[in-house]
Design a protein around this motif. Structure first.
Motif, PDB file in Angstrom:
ATOM      1  N   MET A   1      23.851  49.541  78.445  1.00  0.00           N
ATOM      2  CA  MET A   1      23.590  50.167  77.154  1.00  0.00           C
ATOM      3  C   MET A   1      23.140  49.140  76.124  1.00  0.00           C
ATOM      4  SD  MET A   1      26.509  53.128  77.011  1.00  0.00           S
ATOM      5  CE  MET A   1      26.009  53.895  75.497  1.00  0.00           C
ATOM      6  N   LEU A   2      23.699  47.932  76.260  1.00  0.00           N
ATOM      7  CA  LEU A   2      23.263  46.871  75.343  1.00  0.00           C
ATOM      8  C   LEU A   2      21.802  46.526  75.580  1.00  0.00           C
ATOM      9  CD1 LEU A   2      26.249  44.370  75.068  1.00  0.00           C
ATOM     10  CD2 LEU A   2      25.016  45.507  73.203  1.00  0.00           C
ATOM     11  N   VAL A   3      21.442  46.439  76.876  1.00  0.00           N
ATOM     12  CA  VAL A   3      20.038  46.135  77.187  1.00  0.00           C
ATOM     13  C   VAL A   3      19.143  47.236  76.642  1.00  0.00           C
ATOM     14  CG1 VAL A   3      18.374  45.857  79.048  1.00  0.00           C
ATOM     15  CG2 VAL A   3      20.596  44.741  79.209  1.00  0.00           C
ATOM     16  N   LEU A   4      19.553  48.469  76.852  1.00  0.00           N
ATOM     17  CA  LEU A   4      18.751  49.592  76.355  1.00  0.00           C
ATOM     18  C   LEU A   4      18.614  49.515  74.833  1.00  0.00           C
ATOM     19  CD1 LEU A   4      20.147  52.534  78.479  1.00  0.00           C
ATOM     20  CD2 LEU A   4      17.871  51.547  78.628  1.00  0.00           C
ATOM     21  N   LEU A   5      19.743  49.181  74.202  1.00  0.00           N
ATOM     22  CA  LEU A   5      19.711  49.073  72.738  1.00  0.00           C
ATOM     23  C   LEU A   5      18.793  47.935  72.328  1.00  0.00           C
ATOM     24  CD1 LEU A   5      21.030  50.202  70.154  1.00  0.00           C
ATOM     25  CD2 LEU A   5      22.710  48.358  70.308  1.00  0.00           C
ATOM     26  N   GLY A   6      18.898  46.819  73.097  1.00  0.00           N
ATOM     27  CA  GLY A   6      18.041  45.677  72.808  1.00  0.00           C
ATOM     28  C   GLY A   6      16.575  46.034  72.924  1.00  0.00           C
ATOM     29  N   MET A   7      16.250  46.856  73.913  1.00  0.00           N
ATOM     30  CA  MET A   7      14.858  47.254  74.085  1.00  0.00           C
ATOM     31  C   MET A   7      14.355  48.044  72.883  1.00  0.00           C
ATOM     32  SD  MET A   7      15.016  48.371  78.044  1.00  0.00           S
ATOM     33  CE  MET A   7      13.404  49.100  78.158  1.00  0.00           C
ATOM     34  N   VAL A   8      15.274  48.786  72.291  1.00  0.00           N
ATOM     35  CA  VAL A   8      14.862  49.568  71.131  1.00  0.00           C
ATOM     36  C   VAL A   8      14.723  48.668  69.907  1.00  0.00           C
ATOM     37  CG1 VAL A   8      15.535  51.431  69.589  1.00  0.00           C
ATOM     38  CG2 VAL A   8      15.906  51.659  72.053  1.00  0.00           C
ATOM     39  N   VAL A   9      15.687  47.740  69.789  1.00  0.00           N
ATOM     40  CA  VAL A   9      15.701  46.897  68.596  1.00  0.00           C
ATOM     41  C   VAL A   9      14.640  45.805  68.683  1.00  0.00           C
ATOM     42  CG1 VAL A   9      17.113  45.388  67.159  1.00  0.00           C
ATOM     43  CG2 VAL A   9      18.141  47.377  68.253  1.00  0.00           C
ATOM     44  N   PHE A  10      14.510  45.212  69.882  1.00  0.00           N
ATOM     45  CA  PHE A  10      13.507  44.163  70.062  1.00  0.00           C
ATOM     46  C   PHE A  10      12.447  44.646  71.047  1.00  0.00           C
ATOM     47  CE2 PHE A  10      17.712  42.185  69.546  1.00  0.00           C
ATOM     48  CZ  PHE A  10      17.524  41.601  68.303  1.00  0.00           C
ATOM     49  N   PRO A  11      11.473  45.359  70.551  1.00  0.00           N
ATOM     50  CA  PRO A  11      10.499  45.976  71.472  1.00  0.00           C
ATOM     51  C   PRO A  11       9.736  44.937  72.285  1.00  0.00           C
ATOM     52  CG  PRO A  11      10.246  46.796  69.229  1.00  0.00           C
ATOM     53  CD  PRO A  11      11.170  45.622  69.159  1.00  0.00           C
ATOM     54  N   SER A  12       9.784  43.655  71.862  1.00  0.00           N
ATOM     55  CA  SER A  12       8.971  42.650  72.547  1.00  0.00           C
ATOM     56  C   SER A  12       9.454  42.392  73.971  1.00  0.00           C
ATOM     57  CB  SER A  12       8.977  41.354  71.757  1.00  0.00           C
ATOM     58  OG  SER A  12      10.305  40.909  71.596  1.00  0.00           O
TER      59      SER A  12
ATOM     60  N   VAL B   1      22.029  59.091  76.555  1.00  0.00           N
ATOM     61  CA  VAL B   1      20.801  59.880  76.635  1.00  0.00           C
ATOM     62  C   VAL B   1      19.917  59.569  75.428  1.00  0.00           C
ATOM     63  CG1 VAL B   1      19.872  62.217  76.629  1.00  0.00           C
ATOM     64  CG2 VAL B   1      21.854  61.675  78.029  1.00  0.00           C
ATOM     65  N   GLY B   2      20.592  59.396  74.282  1.00  0.00           N
ATOM     66  CA  GLY B   2      19.813  59.074  73.080  1.00  0.00           C
ATOM     67  C   GLY B   2      19.051  57.769  73.239  1.00  0.00           C
ATOM     68  N   LEU B   3      19.717  56.752  73.830  1.00  0.00           N
ATOM     69  CA  LEU B   3      19.039  55.466  74.036  1.00  0.00           C
ATOM     70  C   LEU B   3      17.833  55.620  74.953  1.00  0.00           C
ATOM     71  CD1 LEU B   3      22.034  52.973  74.361  1.00  0.00           C
ATOM     72  CD2 LEU B   3      20.216  52.928  72.643  1.00  0.00           C
ATOM     73  N   ILE B   4      17.997  56.432  75.979  1.00  0.00           N
ATOM     74  CA  ILE B   4      16.880  56.621  76.915  1.00  0.00           C
ATOM     75  C   ILE B   4      15.753  57.396  76.236  1.00  0.00           C
ATOM     76  CG2 ILE B   4      16.200  57.611  79.132  1.00  0.00           C
ATOM     77  CD1 ILE B   4      18.009  55.345  79.589  1.00  0.00           C
TER      78      ILE B   4
ATOM     79  N   GLN C   1      13.123  55.455  74.439  1.00  0.00           N
ATOM     80  CA  GLN C   1      12.153  54.575  75.126  1.00  0.00           C
ATOM     81  C   GLN C   1      10.692  54.992  74.984  1.00  0.00           C
ATOM     82  OE1 GLN C   1      13.459  53.848  79.131  1.00  0.00           O
ATOM     83  NE2 GLN C   1      14.847  52.282  78.411  1.00  0.00           N
ATOM     84  N   PRO C   2      10.238  56.173  75.063  1.00  0.00           N
ATOM     85  CA  PRO C   2      10.960  57.409  75.324  1.00  0.00           C
ATOM     86  C   PRO C   2      10.793  57.794  76.783  1.00  0.00           C
ATOM     87  CG  PRO C   2       8.816  57.862  74.386  1.00  0.00           C
ATOM     88  CD  PRO C   2       8.847  56.404  74.701  1.00  0.00           C
ATOM     89  N   ASP C   3      11.801  58.408  77.327  1.00  0.00           N
ATOM     90  CA  ASP C   3      11.755  58.817  78.720  1.00  0.00           C
ATOM     91  C   ASP C   3      12.467  60.157  78.860  1.00  0.00           C
ATOM     92  OD1 ASP C   3      11.856  59.096  81.434  1.00  0.00           O
ATOM     93  OD2 ASP C   3      12.422  57.023  81.834  1.00  0.00           O
ATOM     94  N   LEU C   4      11.706  61.198  78.686  1.00  0.00           N
ATOM     95  CA  LEU C   4      12.277  62.546  78.676  1.00  0.00           C
ATOM     96  C   LEU C   4      12.857  62.898  80.039  1.00  0.00           C
ATOM     97  CD1 LEU C   4      12.593  65.133  76.961  1.00  0.00           C
ATOM     98  CD2 LEU C   4      10.479  65.922  77.974  1.00  0.00           C
TER      99      LEU C   4
END
Lengths: 571, 501
Positions: B104-115, B177-180, B183-186
């Protein structure tokens, strides 16, 4: 650490049943696609995939008798758009609008049509535009070359050549008449394509190669054609005429060496032509009253049938009264007095011509004129040929006066080609030949089909032909300065005809000045017809058409190296 | 969980498999293993068939580009499966929570740091770590299953309570689910929701709660779908598949043509036409269409049958799992695979709106294939520890009694203790020979008589986890003991019959 020992596992059955039900729904869906609609969808997929591409055959070139290209093909790109591959239709439309010079909205509408898979935006791109499109490097934009017909000499022999329209179909002229031969058989590539439009290497493709079209070698000599066109243009300018036609024919074979009418057009830019009538070839489709040029032919019939002899002298007079009371005078109301048959032609005497016609009578005159090809197409290898207006005894519009007026070329209408072809028969010793434009057909397999001169019939005997030749030569000699070529002997007859108006009478003050003849007299190599419509400077054929006739013969003799009969006279 | 290996002679998790005194680890469910192996073999063939042209076209003429990579992923995945098959699944209970938190942290990181997550095809689903690109959402599925199973199993019947069950469940699911979705990944979001809800259902959720959370979640999904342009397009394309031949409409139209071209027997293996750049992602999202085209209704039906059989064998493992945790993990994994397959196949056949997720084991691999195979390894490990279905049935019967009734039952005077256990039947596999292990001394505690008439000879010498009590330490028990929850303490214990196999 678990709170309870067990959970309601039987609920798993719900999940299993749900999945099985879903699988059945999917299975039904697949069954519906594959079995119920299978054939439909297979066919649709094949329509997507098997694209039958017409592989265009190379259209044959059209060459003149010296091998110069009068019509050939160059590749030009066509720009198409594969609609679903476009990333951004708006952007595409904006970029392309600048290059192909079309409205951006128009392009956008064309390429965002949801039902279309493939849109051809523009054909015959210029090489610069092709390069610009290529440098855009956009997905979904396809440039594919298609041949473009080009006429290297521009507005040159355009009525003879015709043109090729946007569908690559020949229209008018040789392009139209020989279309099936020079177009060839387009090939078919029924290719299995991948989604990007490339043929799948391992797919089921059938390749039915194109049969290229045959090359045509015309009897037209572009040097002669250039002379003819220049002289015609100058003459029309000088005479302030409305139009005109010049034909040069080889009287020995019937081959057309040059054929031009004014005004012409540039077949490269056929789409710029406002008036479709310009596409027609007046040399074979415009009919006019030949006037006095007919006298030579009437004389030939008179001599051939023995109705008159070369030394026959007719009583003469200022006019002749026709049955019905109308009086027909000589031109300019001259009274030439008693004339020999030669003098009849030299004077261009209407009274003398009517005398010959009277001596001939209906049967022989019309049998003779019909034998010269009047009232019938010459059979030249072009489409759109007229057969003229030539009422025969018994026709509702034939009157007894026609017997007399026809003798000096009134009351009937001919095409320029009919007239020159008949005169050529005199020039070649009496044989009426089929005129032709295509000398040689070079099939793509290397086979060459040569056109052989075709004799339609023997119209007059060589002796008669020689006699008429002599008379016409004398006619030219007596007017050497106007239309003779010094040092050379040529045979000719001028004519001045009135133009039938719309109201049944003649256009006041308007004439068609013409001259037709052949040369050199002792061995005719060229027949030339010059016809100038409505010359304002001089209404007489002698003055309006004569100088052009003279100039053309001078050039022809030079061009073909014909030795003069009297070198001292050559200027 | 703390007692899991405390009483073992060794701390090695691998040793627990091979040398556990319990010896109850039997052969895995060979049906399940065979189905998976057939799937991956079939998948490899179809990946090769469908990707050859793509490789030639897009990878510099290398038709084997995708095949070689797929095989590498497959080998790693199969190794992972074998390892996971050998690890007692209870091990995952310990790592589930930290694992899920990391994911979940990685997923959050992907949202926060899109790079760190480059955008591919309009979505940021991959994280590049050195040469390897990982899809964290794949780990999220496994993490969710492992953690949720642990959590639900520990809640017991309290999952039925609003504050105790529903709210934490909804918060956890909402977060993940919100984190996913960001991404977005429905597709993966829907899949995660389906997995969570299925596990919640099997864990004993109040059906009203389940309905409530499903409808709220569904409404949120729908709202998101309708407010985002491209998702709305997908729904519109689904409702009117022939309307728009661009992009997605093109893919679905071509998929339909591919499937339709197959007929009953297909155009022949390797002979698909639609894979030649007509059908986007032919080896990935759209592989089912290629299968249906090349192998026809037979091939498509074969794939569906494989998944139905997988669901059957997989859920069978869940039914027979020795404890709630195992059952829930099994339910989660099986649901994951079949729902993912259903979303893909349903999408490509336009049975449901299309979302681009691969078919497990059959589509071209990557992280997805490896993680899926590891999950299957966990499922196979559970299958090695299954107990008799009758035992489960006995428990289920007990479960059939309402909570209150059970509480009443618990308050009743204790029934007489059961007869002493007998050595198990000789049909038991080698490690568990009769008499190999000492019969445990059962503490004096209330017992509920088995509702099924079971002869004393038929008793299993190995108590099921629920029978184990924390107090007596028994060397023979390699499995975690149940500590007993609010309801379970001092309550029923059922003696099952001996296993049939």
């Amino acid at each position: 650490m678990d709170a309870v020992n067990d959970i309601p596992r039987s609920r798993i059955i719900i999940l299993l049943v749900a999945f099985i039900l879903f699988s059945m729904a999917v299975g039904y869906r697949v069954f519906s696609f594959q079995i119920v609609h299978g054939l439909d969808l297979t066919e649709q997929a094949q329509q997507f995939r098997f694209r039958e591409d017409v592989v265009p055959a190379e259209r044959g070139d059209i060459l003149d008798r010296r091998g110069r290209k009068l019509a050939t093909n160059v590749p030009a790109d066509r720009i198409s758009v594969i609609v679903h591959q476009l990333d951004d239709p708006d952007d595409t439309a904006r970029e392309l609008a600048q290059i192909i010079n079309r409205d951006e909205d128009e392009i956008l509408e064309a390429i965002s049509h949801p039902d279309r898979e493939w849109v051809v935006l523009q054909r015959r791109l210029s090489p610069e535009a092709s390069q610009q499109v290529e440098s855009l490097d956009m997905e979904g934009i396809v440039l594919d070359p298609e041949p473009r017909r080009t006429y290297p000499m521009g507005n040159f022999a355009s009525q003879v050549l015709g043109f090729v329209n946007f569908d690559y179909e020949g229209s008018y002229g040789v392009e139209g008449a020989y279309h099936s031969l020079i177009a060839g058989e387009p090939g078919h590539l029924i290719g299995e394509r991948d989604g990007a439009g490339n043929v799948i290497a391992l797919g089921h493709s059938t390749w039915d190669p194109a049969q290229d079209g045959a090359d045509l070698v015309l009897s037209i000599d572009s040097s002669v054609q250039r002379i003819v066109e220049e002289v015609l243009r100058e003459t029309i300018e000088d005479m302030d005429a409305s139009g005109g036609t010049i034909i040069v024919q080889n009287p020995q074979t019937g081959a057309i060496l040059g054929m031009a009418s004014h005004p012409g057009y540039d077949p490269n830019e056929f789409n710029q032509v406002q008036d479709a009538q310009l596409f027609g070839n007046p040399a074979i489709s415009n009919v006019y009253e030949p006037g006095s040029t007919m006298k030579a032919l009437v004389m030939a019939i008179g001599l051939e049938t023995g109705a008159v002899a070369a030394d026959t002298v007719h009583p003469g007079g200022p006019y002749r009264e026709l049955p019905g009371g109308e009086r027909v005078y000589n031109a300019t109301l001259m009274d030439f007095g008693p004339e020999s048959m030669t003098e009849v032609l030299v004077h261009s005497s209407n009274v003398g011509a009517m005398y010959v016609a009277e001596q001939l009578g209906e049967d022989d005159l019309y049998r003779g004129l019909t034998a010269f090809g009047f009232g019938d197409q010459t059979g030249i290898d072009l489409s759109g040929e007229e057969s003229g207006l030539f009422p025969l005894p018994g026709d509702p519009n034939w009157y007894l006066t026609n017997l007399y007026t026809n003798s000096f070329g009134q009351g009937m209408a001919v095409t320029p080609l009919q007239l020159i072809n008949a005169i050529s028969a005199v020039g070649n010793g009496g044989q009426l030949l089929t005129p032709y434009l295509v000398e040689e057909i070079r099939h793509p397999d290397g086979q060459v089909e040569q056109t052989e001169p075709e004799v339609i019939r023997d119209v007059i005997s060589p002796e008669t032909a020689q006699a008429v030749n002599q008379m016409m030569t004398t006619t030219v000699d007596s007017a050497q300065r106007v239309y003779g070529v010094p040092g050379y002997q040529i045979a000719a007859k001028t004519g001045t005809a009135q133009i039938p108006g719309v109201d049944g009478g003649y256009e006041p003050g308007a004439t068609i000045g013409s001259i037709v003849g052949f040369g050199p007299s002792d061995d005719p190599q060229f027949s030339v017809l010059v016809k100038i419509d409505r010359p304002q400077e001089s209404q007489w054929g002698e003055r309006a058409a004569g100088p052009a006739f003279q100039e053309i013969f001078e050039e022809l003799f030079l061009l073909y190296g014909i030795p003069p009969s009297d070198p001292d006279q050559v200027r | 969980m703390s007692s899991m290996s405390a009483n073992r002679g060794s701390t090695s998790i691998f040793k627990t498999v091979s040398s556990t005194a319990r010896g109850a680890l039997r052969q895995p469910d060979y049906w399940l293993l065979t189905i998976i192996l057939i799937m991956v073999m079939f998948g490899t063939i179809m990946v090769f068939s469908s990707s050859f042209a793509i490789g030639v076209r897009e990878e510099g003429g290398d038709g084997y580009y995708f095949l070689t990579r797929h095989v590498v992923y497959l080998m790693i995945g199969l190794a992972g499966m074998l390892i996971a098959m050998s690890i007692d699944y209870h091990f995952w209970r310990k790592v589930a929570l930290p694992g899920l938190l990391i994911v979940m942290l990685v997923l959050l990181g992907m949202v926060v740091f899109p790079s760190i997550a480059p955008e591919v095809w309009g979505a940021s689903r991959w994280v590049q770590i050195g040469p390897v690109s990982l899809q964290p959402s794949e780990f999220a599925k496994l993490g969710l299953i492992l953690y949720l199973a642990s959590w639900l199993a520990s809640k017991g019947m309290r999952v039925r309570e609003f504050n105790y069950g529903l709210i934490p469940f909804a918060v956890l699911m909402g977060l993940l689910v919100g984190l996913i979705m960001l991404q977005p990944d429905l597709g993966t979001s829907m899949l995660l929701a389906a997995i969570g809800l299925s596990m919640f259902l099997v864990a004993g959720a109040n059906l009203f709660h389940l309905g409530l959370v499903t409808s709220i979640g569904g409404a949120v999904f729908l709202a998101l779908a309708l407010t985002t342009a491209y998702r709305r397009d997908r729904i519109l394309v689904f409702l009117n598949p022939d309307g728009d031949l661009r992009n997605l409409g093109w893919q679905l139209a071509q998929a339909k043509l591919a499937i339709g071209s197959g007929g009953l027997f297909g155009v022949g293996l390797g002979a698909s036409y639609q894979k030649f750049a007509w059908l986007p992602a032919a080896h990935h999202d759209a592989i089912f269409a290629v299968i249906a085209e090349e192998l026809g209704l037979i091939g498509a039906g074969f794939v569906l049958m494989l998944f139905i059989m997988f669901a059957w064998r997989g859920y069978r493992v869940a039914m027979r799992a020795p404890d709630s945790y195992g059952a829930l993990v099994a339910v989660g994994i099986v649901t994951w695979m079949i729902v993912q397959a259903a979303i893909n196949i349903g999408g490509i056949t336009t049975t449901i709106p299309f979302t681009g997720i691969p078919i497990p084991f059959i589509s071209y691999g990557g992280t997805s294939l490896i993680v899926s195979l590891v999950a299957i390894g966990i499922l196979l490990n559970i299958s090695r520890q299954t107990v008799d279905p009758v035992e489960v049935k006995v428990r289920s019967n007990l479960r059939g009694v309402s909570t209150r009734a059970r509480q009443r039952q618990a308050a009743q005077p204790a029934p007489p203790p059961p007869a002493p256990r007998q050595p198990r039947a000789p049909r038991t596999p080698a490690p568990s020979k009769p008499g190999a292990r000492p019969v445990p001394e059962w503490p004096e505690r209330p017992r509920v008589p088995s509702p099924v008439a079971i002869g004393p000879d038929d008793r299993d010498p190995v108590p099921t986890p629920r029978e184990r009590q924390p107090a007596p330490k028994r060397e023979i028990q390699g499995r975690p003991t149940t500590t007993g929850g609010t309801f379970g303490r001092g309550r029923a214990s059922v003696s099952p019959r001996g296993r049939r196999r």
